[in-house]
Write a protein that holds these residues in place. Structure first.
Motif, PDB file in Angstrom:
ATOM      1  N   SER A 807     -20.798  23.534  20.842  1.00 48.28           N
ATOM      2  CA  SER A 807     -19.579  23.686  21.635  1.00 48.28           C
ATOM      3  C   SER A 807     -18.773  24.879  21.150  1.00 48.28           C
ATOM      4  CB  SER A 807     -18.751  22.403  21.562  1.00 48.28           C
ATOM      5  OG  SER A 807     -17.567  22.531  22.301  1.00 48.28           O
ATOM      6  N   ASP A 808     -18.692  25.045  19.837  1.00 44.66           N
ATOM      7  CA  ASP A 808     -17.967  26.200  19.282  1.00 44.66           C
ATOM      8  C   ASP A 808     -18.660  27.509  19.648  1.00 44.66           C
ATOM      9  OD1 ASP A 808     -16.170  24.457  18.213  1.00 44.66           O
ATOM     10  OD2 ASP A 808     -16.996  24.505  16.175  1.00 44.66           O
ATOM     11  N   GLN A 809     -19.985  27.529  19.559  1.00 49.80           N
ATOM     12  CA  GLN A 809     -20.718  28.750  19.912  1.00 49.80           C
ATOM     13  C   GLN A 809     -20.530  29.104  21.387  1.00 49.80           C
ATOM     14  OE1 GLN A 809     -24.798  29.287  18.384  1.00 49.80           O
ATOM     15  NE2 GLN A 809     -24.506  27.392  17.237  1.00 49.80           N
ATOM     16  N   LEU A 810     -20.559  28.091  22.241  1.00 48.20           N
ATOM     17  CA  LEU A 810     -20.392  28.342  23.671  1.00 48.20           C
ATOM     18  C   LEU A 810     -18.986  28.859  23.963  1.00 48.20           C
ATOM     19  CD1 LEU A 810     -21.659  28.173  26.480  1.00 48.20           C
ATOM     20  CD2 LEU A 810     -20.867  25.815  26.628  1.00 48.20           C
ATOM     21  N   SER A 811     -17.986  28.308  23.287  1.00 52.29           N
ATOM     22  CA  SER A 811     -16.613  28.783  23.477  1.00 52.29           C
ATOM     23  C   SER A 811     -16.477  30.228  23.032  1.00 52.29           C
ATOM     24  CB  SER A 811     -15.644  27.890  22.700  1.00 52.29           C
ATOM     25  OG  SER A 811     -15.715  26.542  23.145  1.00 52.29           O
ATOM     26  N   GLU A 812     -17.105  30.578  21.900  1.00 56.95           N
ATOM     27  CA  GLU A 812     -17.063  31.965  21.422  1.00 56.95           C
ATOM     28  C   GLU A 812     -17.754  32.901  22.407  1.00 56.95           C
ATOM     29  OE1 GLU A 812     -15.564  33.353  18.855  1.00 56.95           O
ATOM     30  OE2 GLU A 812     -14.653  31.455  18.257  1.00 56.95           O
ATOM     31  N   LEU A 813     -18.866  32.472  22.971  1.00 57.76           N
ATOM     32  CA  LEU A 813     -19.565  33.308  23.945  1.00 57.76           C
ATOM     33  C   LEU A 813     -18.712  33.558  25.177  1.00 57.76           C
ATOM     34  CD1 LEU A 813     -23.256  32.022  23.873  1.00 57.76           C
ATOM     35  CD2 LEU A 813     -22.433  34.270  23.193  1.00 57.76           C
ATOM     36  N   LYS A 814     -18.002  32.540  25.635  1.00 55.81           N
ATOM     37  CA  LYS A 814     -17.140  32.696  26.809  1.00 55.81           C
ATOM     38  C   LYS A 814     -16.021  33.682  26.517  1.00 55.81           C
ATOM     39  CE  LYS A 814     -17.944  28.174  28.912  1.00 55.81           C
ATOM     40  NZ  LYS A 814     -17.332  26.880  29.317  1.00 55.81           N
ATOM     41  N   VAL A 815     -15.413  33.559  25.333  1.00 63.39           N
ATOM     42  CA  VAL A 815     -14.340  34.486  24.956  1.00 63.39           C
ATOM     43  C   VAL A 815     -14.880  35.901  24.853  1.00 63.39           C
ATOM     44  CG1 VAL A 815     -12.710  35.096  23.137  1.00 63.39           C
ATOM     45  CG2 VAL A 815     -13.009  32.695  23.794  1.00 63.39           C
TER      46      VAL A 815
END
Length: 822
Positions: A807-815
């Motif tokens: 979830s953290d990795q996906l959030s970073e990718l979106k940002v």
């Protein structure tokens, strides 16, 4: 001879005792009914002793049933822990004093000294044992004799262990005058409590502590307060030690909470029993400041162990004097127990989880929420569910779907559904003389909708029909012509031309006898017209066996093996293809848009594009797919143009033009499918979206501990995912990938989950995207699929760290994507 331990089976039908035998340790399984009921006790046909096991080489100090009741664990001075199971073998003949046969399933060797206490974790995932070697060993109860870890921290003999009821902590008490709490997440020490035990002098044979069923308190043995012996209460909240049970004259040896949470006088409370070296037994309720009852001089020696029955009304106590005492209670005395549903709801409210976990008995989910993000994600899921319910709830002004109401005058021209005469019912006769009535579709009006609502429960209290029924609006028209009923008629609506023209014709197949032979006559009749005169007709020289028609095309197959196709106009029809000679007589015709599929009696399939008058798939023989007695039950065309055939033996195949092969889509006789334990479990909302999911209306549900069932289910789901992918069925691929991942969340391994998640995540560690990884699959964004998978992952607490990681990795990718403007 002393009895050092006693424990009641979860079913309440038997109990076990452990102690010293003749020249070895002895475990005895007893029938509990003769203890509870005098009539059973005097019945000579009812055995009192069920089984006696003398396998331990030295005195047995502890016996404990697993929470599921399947196993019995015993530990003794021979430094061994033995796990027993009931033998159900046909040739297992009980011997002397053996109404039942219990055999040793596993012998656990690891302690260097006497084993003094045992405890099964909630849901029986682990077994904890403690010893005079100052250690605690956690055993993997799913893979005996595998050790999970050894807890070293006590500096004295460890004489008691107890599990938190929701599985987050393990408590232990030792002669080193300390009580320690261990975290099951990493087996590190949470707290060391020494203050209540500093004044303790001497020692006891055991220090059996207990955890309350609500998880809020740990009740210890052998504590001191003001020079007097007590049972110390340690609160979970801050591990405070400001409460205790007082009154015993000598050291407390054992404490045992009732497994039930009771409600008495409107308040929730727990019930505990405390035994001491003063030969007395006291019963306490957490809602009372004084003991509920105290039994003095119950034994002639020290109380060593206690056990409550699962219903909470029977208490067994054993002593070193070699006797066992039974005390019975009533619900009026100790309260009414919560049901399992209420108990789990309580755990869910307090700890964010319940014992009846979502995996349907998956023991590895025995963890608590570790970070607030998990709770937030779950709250979002609940909010989405509530929003979805509100959207699907019909409003007062939308109580009937528009498709069920008759179209208004302004919208009649936009309707794309072929209509038939609504006020005329045609009655004809078949070639064998039977009557045939053509069904008439009558759309609902507002009045009809209101009538149908009033006939439902709650719409009106009138349960009887009225005496004056309204007359039918349908008039029956009897015709003398003989109609040959078609074998298959698929009235498919052309979605490509719905906006250009509304169908107002209908093809009727009729037979006509002449002096030269039988002719088949096809007529084009106007819909919604009082006149029954045809606007177009044609004749064929052979009996019609199959018909398929829609707004634009009329396809007819005859008994002589010919195929005829007409293109329909408003008042006429023109031949789209010349008469085609098939290899054999057609058995089924399927029309979808401009594509026609023909299945012949010789097991051949051919497909034609009617708009371009070309052959899409040359006559293809599928006789190898058929066996003796197996017939084709259906042939349909998917939206991508691939044909699917269904057979009478439950098998379905889809022809892949790219692979030039038949793909197995469903097989009811497949041993893998049957071993997977599949059952109808596909939600209706999904099957309405994915037509092929209706063919495979199955998804693996519950499993036993047999590993092959879970593996078979995974193999079957992987095959469905692969089939959807190579057939390029995007919606079905999404559906079965969702099902596969949900199965792996409950029954898979970390590597299996990470393999899928990594493919959906992509290379999150670098700024450039490698060419071999594609961000989409079948037109679906992989990150969208990843979000759906994380929503499944968050439901299982044992995967919460993996959820947080991705979830953290996906959030970073979106940002990162937003910042770089992609």
């Amino acid at each position: 001879k002393p009895i050092f331990s006693v424990d009641i089976h979860p079913t309440g039908k038997r109990f076990a005792t452990g102690g010293q035998g003749g020249d070895s340790g002895r475990v005895v399984v007893w029938n509990l009914n003769p203890v509870l009921f005098e009539a059973v006790e005097v019945d000579p046909n009812v055995p009192k002793m069920l089984c006696q096991m003398d396998n331990h080489l030295a005195c047995v100090n502890c016996v404990r049933w697993s929470n599921g009741g399947k196993y019995l664990a015993s530990g003794g001075d021979d430094r061994l822990v033995m796990v027993w199971g009931l033998s159900v073998a046909a040739n297992a003949t009980p011997g002397k004093h053996k109404a039942e046969t219990w055999r040793c399933l596993a012998t656990l060797r690891g302690h260097a000294g006497d084993v003094l206490d045992l405890a099964w974790s909630p849901l029986d995932k682990w077994l904890a044992s403690c010893s005079v070697d100052n250690s605690i060993i956690i055993w993997n109860a799913e893979k005996f004799p595998e050790m999970v870890c050894v807890l070293n921290g006590h500096s004295g003999l460890v004489k008691g262990v107890a599990w938190d009821p929701v599985g987050k902590y393990l408590a232990s008490q030792s002669d080193d005058k300390s009580l320690r709490v261990w975290k099951t997440a990493d087996w590190a020490q949470e707290i060391v409590i020494t203050e209540p035990f500093e004044e303790c002098g001497g020692t006891t044979h055991v220090l059996r502590l207990s955890w309350s069923p609500d998880g809020q308190y740990v009740l210890s043995a052998h504590a001191m307060n003001g020079g007097g012996p007590t049972a110390q209460v340690v609160e979970r909240d801050g591990w405070r030690c400001d409460k205790d049970f007082v009154g015993h004259r000598k050291a407390v040896t054992c404490a045992r909470f009732n497994n039930n949470i009771f409600v008495k006088e409107g308040k929730k409370c727990c019930c505990a029993a405390v035994g001491s070296r003063d030969r007395a037994l006291s019963i306490w309720l957490t809602s009372l400041k004084r003991p509920l009852v105290v039994v003095h001089d119950l034994f002639s020696d020290s109380v060593l162990d206690l056990s409550w029955s699962s219903d909470g009304l029977n208490l067994l106590a054993c002593s070193s004097d070699g006797t066992v005492a039974c005390i019975q209670f009533t619900n009026k005395e100790i309260g009414t127990p919560l049901t399992m549903e209420e108990k789990n709801a309580f755990y869910e409210k307090i700890y964010g989880k319940c014992l009846a976990n979502e995996s349907g008995g998956d023991l590895s989910a025995n963890l608590l929420v570790e970070c607030p993000e998990i709770l937030l994600a779950r709250e979002k899921q609940e909010a989405k569910k509530e929003a979805a319910k509100e959207e699907t709830t019909p409003k007062s002004d939308k109580s009937q779907p528009k498709s069920l109401l008759s179209p208004s005058a302004g919208s009649s021209g936009a309707s794309s559904t072929p209509l038939r005469p609504m006020d005329r019912q045609i009655e004809t006769r078949t070639s064998d003389g039977k009557r045939r009535i053509t069904p008439v579709f009558i759309p609902l009006t507002h009045a009809d909708a209101n009538e149908s609502l009033s006939s439902q429960p709650g719409g009106t209290e009138n349960c009887f029909s009225t005496s004056s029924q309204s007359k039918s609006r349908i008039r029956v028209e009897v015709r003398d012509d003989i109609v040959i009923h078609p074998n298959v008629s698929n009235h498919a609506t052309s979605t490509q031309h719905n906006n250009s023209r509304t169908s107002d014709k209908y093809v009727v197949n009729k037979a006509c006898n002449t002096q030269y032979g039988t002719l088949s006559r096809l007529q084009l009749l106007p819909n919604n017209s009082a006149s029954s005169d045809p606007v177009w007709e044609t004749y064929l020289g052979s009996n019609v066996t199959c018909i398929a028609c829609d707004v634009r095309w009329a396809c007819v197959a005859c008994a002589d093996g010919t195929l005829h196709v007409w293109q329909l106009a408003r008042h006429t029809a023109t031949r789209a293809l010349p008469p085609l000679a098939l290899m054999s007589q057609a058995a089924k015709l399927t029309l979808s848009g401009d594509t026609l599929a023909v299945v012949t009696t010789s097991a051949e399939l051919a497909m034609y594009d009617l708009s371009t008058a070309t052959c899409v798939i040359r006559p293809l023989c599928f006789r190898s797919l058929l066996s003796h007695g197996v017939t084709v039950t259906n042939c349909s065309l998917l939206d991508d143009g691939n044909p699917m055939i269904s057979l009478s033996n439950g098998k379905s195949y889809i022809y892949s033009k790219g692979l030039c092969a038949w793909v197995v889509w469903a097989d009811a006789c497949d041993p893998v499918w049957r071993c997977s334990g599949a059952a109808p479990n596909v939600r209706a909302s999904r099957t309405s979206l994915y037509p092929l999911a209706k063919v495979n209306r199955t998804r693996p549900t519950s499993f036993t501990n047999s590993s092959y069932r879970s593996g078979a289910a995974r193999s079957w789901l992987e095959a469905q995912v692969s089939s959807s992918l190579h057939l390029r069925r995007a919606q079905d691929y999404r559906h079965w990938l969702h099902a596969l991942f949900a199965h792996l969340v409950n029954h898979g391994t970390e590597d299996q989950l990470r393999s899928i998640l990594d493919d959906m995540m992509g290379p999150s560690h670098c700024t450039s995207t490698p060419k071999k990884w594609q961000p989409t699959i079948l037109g679906i964004k992989k990150h969208e699929l990843l979000e759906e998978m994380l929503a499944l992952l968050v439901r299982q607490l044992r995967w919460q760290r993996m959820y947080a990681e991705y979830s953290d990795q996906l959030s970073e990718l979106k940002v990162h994507t937003v910042v770089n403007g992609h």
